[in-house]
Write an enzyme that holds these catalytic residues in place. Structure first.
Site, PDB file in Angstrom:
ATOM      1  CB  THR A   1      -0.878   0.041   1.267  1.00 14.90           C
ATOM      2  OG1 THR A   1      -0.009   0.271   2.395  1.00 14.90           O
ATOM      3  CG2 THR A   1      -1.645  -1.257   1.465  1.00 14.90           C
TER       4      THR A   1
ATOM      5  N   PRO B   1       2.993  20.622  12.944  1.00 16.24           N
ATOM      6  CG  PRO B   1       1.773  19.182  11.549  1.00 16.24           C
ATOM      7  CD  PRO B   1       3.149  19.695  11.812  1.00 16.24           C
TER       8      PRO B   1
ATOM      9  CB  ALA C   1      -0.430  -6.978   6.810  1.00 13.73           C
TER      10      ALA C   1
ATOM     11  CG  ASP D   1      -7.426  17.795  19.550  1.00 14.47           C
ATOM     12  OD1 ASP D   1      -6.473  17.090  19.136  1.00 14.47           O
ATOM     13  OD2 ASP D   1      -7.830  17.759  20.729  1.00 14.47           O
TER      14      ASP D   1
ATOM     15  CE  LYS E   1      -3.695  -3.758  14.920  1.00 14.60           C
ATOM     16  NZ  LYS E   1      -2.892  -4.605  13.972  1.00 14.60           N
TER      17      LYS E   1
ATOM     18  CE1 TYR F   1      -4.215   0.697  13.424  1.00 17.24           C
ATOM     19  CE2 TYR F   1      -4.168   1.997  15.446  1.00 17.24           C
ATOM     20  CZ  TYR F   1      -3.628   0.999  14.646  1.00 17.24           C
ATOM     21  OH  TYR F   1      -2.524   0.300  15.066  1.00 17.24           O
TER      22      TYR F   1
ATOM     23  CG  ASN G   1       2.283   6.003  20.234  1.00 10.47           C
ATOM     24  OD1 ASN G   1       1.435   5.599  21.034  1.00 10.47           O
ATOM     25  ND2 ASN G   1       1.990   6.811  19.235  1.00 10.47           N
ATOM     26  CG  ASN G   2       6.736   0.526  17.688  1.00 13.36           C
ATOM     27  OD1 ASN G   2       7.429  -0.408  17.316  1.00 13.36           O
ATOM     28  ND2 ASN G   2       5.792   0.367  18.609  1.00 13.36           N
TER      29      ASN G   2
ATOM     30  CG  ASN H   1       1.481  14.595  21.419  1.00 14.45           C
ATOM     31  OD1 ASN H   1       2.046  13.523  21.640  1.00 14.45           O
ATOM     32  ND2 ASN H   1       0.204  14.671  21.054  1.00 14.45           N
TER      33      ASN H   1
ATOM     34  N   GLY I   1     -11.968  12.833  18.430  1.00 16.80           N
ATOM     35  CA  GLY I   1     -11.871  11.606  19.251  1.00 16.80           C
ATOM     36  C   GLY I   1     -10.464  11.344  19.760  1.00 16.80           C
TER      37      GLY I   1
ATOM     38  CB  THR J   1      -2.180  -0.961  18.722  1.00 17.06           C
ATOM     39  OG1 THR J   1      -2.108   0.347  19.281  1.00 17.06           O
ATOM     40  CG2 THR J   1      -3.608  -1.158  18.235  1.00 17.06           C
ATOM     41  CG  ASP J   2      -0.784   1.719  23.340  1.00 13.29           C
ATOM     42  OD1 ASP J   2      -1.143   2.019  22.183  1.00 13.29           O
ATOM     43  OD2 ASP J   2       0.013   2.425  23.996  1.00 13.29           O
ATOM     44  CD  GLU J   3      -3.811   4.356  18.598  1.00 18.17           C
ATOM     45  OE1 GLU J   3      -4.912   4.519  18.062  1.00 18.17           O
ATOM     46  OE2 GLU J   3      -2.803   4.990  18.270  1.00 18.17           O
TER      47      GLU J   3
HETATM   48  P1  NAD Z   1       2.825   0.640   8.475  1.00 13.91           P
HETATM   49  O1  NAD Z   1       1.613   1.383   8.032  1.00 13.91           O
HETATM   50  O2  NAD Z   1       4.142   1.309   8.438  1.00 13.91           O
HETATM   51  O3  NAD Z   1       2.974  -0.690   7.582  1.00 13.91           O
HETATM   52  C1  NAD Z   1       1.898  -1.517   7.287  1.00 13.91           C
HETATM   53  C2  NAD Z   1       2.330  -2.521   6.223  1.00 13.91           C
HETATM   54  O4  NAD Z   1       1.234  -3.416   5.984  1.00 13.91           O
HETATM   55  C3  NAD Z   1       2.692  -1.876   4.878  1.00 13.91           C
HETATM   56  O5  NAD Z   1       3.862  -2.458   4.368  1.00 13.91           O
HETATM   57  C4  NAD Z   1       1.487  -2.202   3.999  1.00 13.91           C
HETATM   58  O6  NAD Z   1       1.816  -2.293   2.622  1.00 13.91           O
HETATM   59  C5  NAD Z   1       1.047  -3.535   4.576  1.00 13.91           C
HETATM   60  N1  NAD Z   1      -0.373  -3.822   4.326  1.00 13.91           N
HETATM   61  C6  NAD Z   1      -1.443  -3.027   4.598  1.00 13.91           C
HETATM   62  N2  NAD Z   1      -2.579  -3.645   4.239  1.00 13.91           N
HETATM   63  C7  NAD Z   1      -2.227  -4.857   3.744  1.00 13.91           C
HETATM   64  C8  NAD Z   1      -2.947  -5.964   3.223  1.00 13.91           C
HETATM   65  N3  NAD Z   1      -4.286  -5.936   3.118  1.00 13.91           N
HETATM   66  N4  NAD Z   1      -2.269  -7.068   2.829  1.00 13.91           N
HETATM   67  C9  NAD Z   1      -0.911  -7.113   2.930  1.00 13.91           C
HETATM   68  N5  NAD Z   1      -0.177  -6.083   3.391  1.00 13.91           N
HETATM   69  C10 NAD Z   1      -0.830  -4.970   3.790  1.00 13.91           C
HETATM   70  O7  NAD Z   1       2.474   0.080   9.907  1.00 13.91           O
HETATM   71  P2  NAD Z   1       3.408  -0.100  11.194  1.00 13.91           P
HETATM   72  O8  NAD Z   1       3.433   1.164  11.953  1.00 13.91           O
HETATM   73  O9  NAD Z   1       4.667  -0.753  10.785  1.00 13.91           O
HETATM   74  O10 NAD Z   1       2.505  -1.127  12.042  1.00 13.91           O
HETATM   75  C11 NAD Z   1       2.632  -2.534  11.841  1.00 13.91           C
HETATM   76  C12 NAD Z   1       1.671  -3.245  12.766  1.00 13.91           C
HETATM   77  O11 NAD Z   1       1.968  -2.932  14.121  1.00 13.91           O
HETATM   78  C13 NAD Z   1       0.195  -2.859  12.572  1.00 13.91           C
HETATM   79  O12 NAD Z   1      -0.582  -4.016  12.740  1.00 13.91           O
HETATM   80  C14 NAD Z   1      -0.072  -1.860  13.682  1.00 13.91           C
HETATM   81  O13 NAD Z   1      -1.426  -1.876  14.048  1.00 13.91           O
HETATM   82  C15 NAD Z   1       0.820  -2.404  14.774  1.00 13.91           C
HETATM   83  N6  NAD Z   1       1.311  -1.422  15.757  1.00 13.91           N
HETATM   84  C16 NAD Z   1       1.928  -0.282  15.346  1.00 13.91           C
HETATM   85  C17 NAD Z   1       2.445   0.602  16.296  1.00 13.91           C
HETATM   86  C18 NAD Z   1       3.163   1.874  15.888  1.00 13.91           C
HETATM   87  O14 NAD Z   1       3.467   2.696  16.763  1.00 13.91           O
HETATM   88  N7  NAD Z   1       3.457   2.101  14.630  1.00 13.91           N
HETATM   89  C19 NAD Z   1       2.311   0.307  17.662  1.00 13.91           C
HETATM   90  C20 NAD Z   1       1.666  -0.874  18.038  1.00 13.91           C
HETATM   91  C21 NAD Z   1       1.188  -1.733  17.071  1.00 13.91           C
HETATM   92  O1  DAU Z   2      -0.158   3.500  20.402  1.00 14.80           O
HETATM   93  C1  DAU Z   2       0.172   2.707  19.286  1.00 14.80           C
HETATM   94  C2  DAU Z   2      -0.297   3.413  18.037  1.00 14.80           C
HETATM   95  O2  DAU Z   2       0.564   4.521  17.850  1.00 14.80           O
HETATM   96  C3  DAU Z   2      -0.316   2.512  16.806  1.00 14.80           C
HETATM   97  O3  DAU Z   2      -1.282   1.511  16.992  1.00 14.80           O
HETATM   98  C4  DAU Z   2      -0.662   3.319  15.544  1.00 14.80           C
HETATM   99  O4  DAU Z   2      -0.553   2.495  14.402  1.00 14.80           O
HETATM  100  C5  DAU Z   2       0.315   4.465  15.438  1.00 14.80           C
HETATM  101  O5  DAU Z   2      -0.036   5.271  14.327  1.00 14.80           O
HETATM  102  C6  DAU Z   2       0.312   5.316  16.706  1.00 14.80           C
HETATM  103  O6  DAU Z   2      -0.962   6.009  16.862  1.00 14.80           O
HETATM  104  P1  DAU Z   2      -1.034   7.539  17.389  1.00 14.80           P
HETATM  105  O7  DAU Z   2      -2.296   8.109  16.921  1.00 14.80           O
HETATM  106  O8  DAU Z   2      -0.717   7.619  18.829  1.00 14.80           O
HETATM  107  O9  DAU Z   2       0.256   8.102  16.598  1.00 14.80           O
HETATM  108  P2  DAU Z   2       0.489   9.443  15.733  1.00 14.80           P
HETATM  109  O10 DAU Z   2       1.933   9.427  15.352  1.00 14.80           O
HETATM  110  O11 DAU Z   2      -0.509   9.589  14.647  1.00 14.80           O
HETATM  111  O12 DAU Z   2       0.236  10.579  16.804  1.00 14.80           O
HETATM  112  C7  DAU Z   2       0.950  10.625  18.027  1.00 14.80           C
HETATM  113  C8  DAU Z   2       0.438  11.827  18.831  1.00 14.80           C
HETATM  114  O13 DAU Z   2       0.843  13.040  18.183  1.00 14.80           O
HETATM  115  C9  DAU Z   2      -1.077  11.907  18.913  1.00 14.80           C
HETATM  116  O14 DAU Z   2      -1.433  12.454  20.185  1.00 14.80           O
HETATM  117  C10 DAU Z   2      -1.471  12.885  17.811  1.00 14.80           C
HETATM  118  C11 DAU Z   2      -0.291  13.835  17.794  1.00 14.80           C
HETATM  119  N1  DAU Z   2       0.052  14.430  16.483  1.00 14.80           N
HETATM  120  C12 DAU Z   2       0.209  13.593  15.423  1.00 14.80           C
HETATM  121  C13 DAU Z   2       0.572  14.092  14.188  1.00 14.80           C
HETATM  122  C14 DAU Z   2       0.746  13.173  12.999  1.00 14.80           C
HETATM  123  C15 DAU Z   2       0.266  15.798  16.377  1.00 14.80           C
HETATM  124  O15 DAU Z   2       0.137  16.559  17.362  1.00 14.80           O
HETATM  125  N2  DAU Z   2       0.645  16.300  15.150  1.00 14.80           N
HETATM  126  C16 DAU Z   2       0.804  15.498  14.046  1.00 14.80           C
HETATM  127  O16 DAU Z   2       1.143  16.005  12.968  1.00 14.80           O
END
Ligand code: NAD
Ligand code: DAU
Length: 337
Positions: free
Chosen positions: A36, A206, A82, A273, A155, A151, A180-181, A250, A276, A125-127
């Site tokens: 994607t 932002p 994925a 903001d 999950k 989202y 959050n990673n 943040n 939600g 995810t913790d969300e």
């Molecule tokens: P990301 O958006 O960077 O990557 C998602 C990957 O999944 C992409 O390579 C995309 O091409 C692939 N994908 C999406 N839909 C697909 C489908 N239908 N079939 C096959 N591939 C598909 O996501 P990420 O941040 O690396 O997160 C990976 C996983 O970890 C997710 O399940 C997410 O919910 C979970 N997670 C993420 C975080 C975070 O902070 N990023 C924290 C906790 C859990």
């Molecule tokens: O907690 C794990 C989750 O962390 C994962 O499951 C999600 O896949 C991952 O996207 C992430 O979700 P968040 O919504 O917490 O992450 P995001 O980076 O979108 O936002 C982090 C915080 O920063 C949130 O409070 C919103 C704020 N934010 C985000 C963006 C993109 C801003 O203030 N400005 C921004 O531009």
């Protein structure tokens, strides 16, 4: 051991592929990814010809392909990463989240059930736990699910399906819920790479709402090590929280990055903001620490500096990513022309 990993071209998935190839010299890794907007094979170009790594282009919700893969390769382990992963996108359009995160997980669970696997890791995810107040205790594995965004609701649905397949069909499912990673290869729609890449381009950063929302941050390599421990040692039917006890607002986080890059605070710009918007996440990782001996390897400050340095050193990577599809999304999200 044959591992089928999904979403391996994304942020965490590509870090996990790199991690596993080093950590398990006897494992063969199959990476199924739809590519994607978030999937980027550039993240994996250094392992493209690796004899123990195989890329398969496809959708986890594609039942015919998934069935063929399971019957051709007889996987021992599955790690389902994925997903559509960005909260803001799920607010604009929930449909792809239902397809990938719920339907895709069901297709995978069914294939694993038909063919049998030693372990099925559902990466969550913790969300799914919803939002905490500032003085609430952190999320435990027993905290009720209370997702706020499309989202996190998708999950949580996947988690419930995974748990049901364990209870009903005896599938050896384990669920991980991480905070959050941050780290290399994170798509620059997420907060930390948005801050770094905007600051490096001298563009405004932002900050949603009042900037006081709190997230609990973990370096992606620590998450990968936790996933490996859960895959190999986690008990079927169990949930494992993963987090490094690093809560930051943040605003504080954005200020730390400005300090590292020696840039002025007036780049921070308050914007509308997120609807939600969860106020605070905080995760209790005592179970994985005690049962599986997991600990983060380095301090938050060190990993944040390392991450900033990666984006400084890999400017062509994020400039390419930001010049493409992301620009279309950002135009809609921020209402820019
Ligand atoms: P990301 O958006 O960077 O990557 C998602 C990957 O999944 C992409 O390579 C995309 O091409 C692939 N994908 C999406 N839909 C697909 C489908 N239908 N079939 C096959 N591939 C598909 O996501 P990420 O941040 O690396 O997160 C990976 C996983 O970890 C997710 O399940 C997410 O919910 C979970 N997670 C993420 C975080 C975070 O902070 N990023 C924290 C906790 C859990
Ligand atoms: O907690 C794990 C989750 O962390 C994962 O499951 C999600 O896949 C991952 O996207 C992430 O979700 P968040 O919504 O917490 O992450 P995001 O980076 O979108 O936002 C982090 C915080 O920063 C949130 O409070 C919103 C704020 N934010 C985000 C963006 C993109 C801003 O203030 N400005 C921004 O531009």
């Amino acid at each position: 051991m044959k591992l089928l990993l999904t979403g391996g071209a994304g942020f965490i998935g590509s870090n996990f592929v790199h991690y596993l190839l080093k950590a398990h010299p006897d494992w063969e890794i199959f990476n199924l990814d739809k590519l994607t907007y978030a999937g980027n094979l550039e993240n994996l170009k250094d392992v493209a010809g690796h004899p123990r790594y195989h890329f398969i282009h496809g959708d986890i919700a594609g039942a015919v392909l998934v069935e063929r893969l399971f019957s051709d390769y007889r996987f021992d382990l599955v790690a389902n990463l994925a997903a559509e992963s960005h909260v803001d996108r799920s607010i604009m359009d929930a449909a792809p989240f239902i397809d990938a995160n719920i339907k895709g997980t069901q297709v995978f669970l069914d294939a694993a059930r038909r063919h049998g696997v030693r372990k099925f890791l559902q990466v969550s995810t913790d969300e799914v736990y919803g939002s905490l107040g500032f003085s609430d205790p952190p999320f435990m594995e027993e905290t009720p699910l209370d997702p706020s965004s499309p989202y996190s609701a998708s999950k949580a649905s996947a988690d419930l399906l995974a748990r049901a397949y364990h209870r009903t069909h005896g599938l050896p499912v384990v669920i991980s819920r991480c905070s959050n990673n941050y780290g290399p290869y994170q798509f620059p729609e997420k907060f930390i790479p948005t801050i770094i890449t905007n600051v490096l381009a001298d563009k405004p950063v932002p900050i949603y709402g009042d900037g006081l929302n709190v997230r609990d941050w973990i370096y992606v390599e620590d998450h990968c090590r936790a996933l490996d421990l859960i895959l190999t040692g986690g008990r079927p039917g169990e949930v494992y929280n993963i987090g490094a006890r690093q809560e930051r607002s943040n605003l504080d986080l954005a200020r730390s990055i400005l300090r590292i890059l020696d840039k002025p605070e007036d780049l921070l710009t308050f914007v509308k903001d997120r609807p939600g918007h969860d106020r605070r996440y905080a995760i209790e990782p005592a179970k994985i620490e005690k049962e599986l001996g997991w600990r983060p390897a380095a301090s938050f400050d060190e990993c944040l500096e390392r991450t900033v340095r990666w984006y400084v050193d890999n400017r062509p990577w994020w400039e390419r990513v930001k010049s493409g599809e992301y620009r279309e999304f950002a135009k809609k999200w921020y209402g820019e022309e």
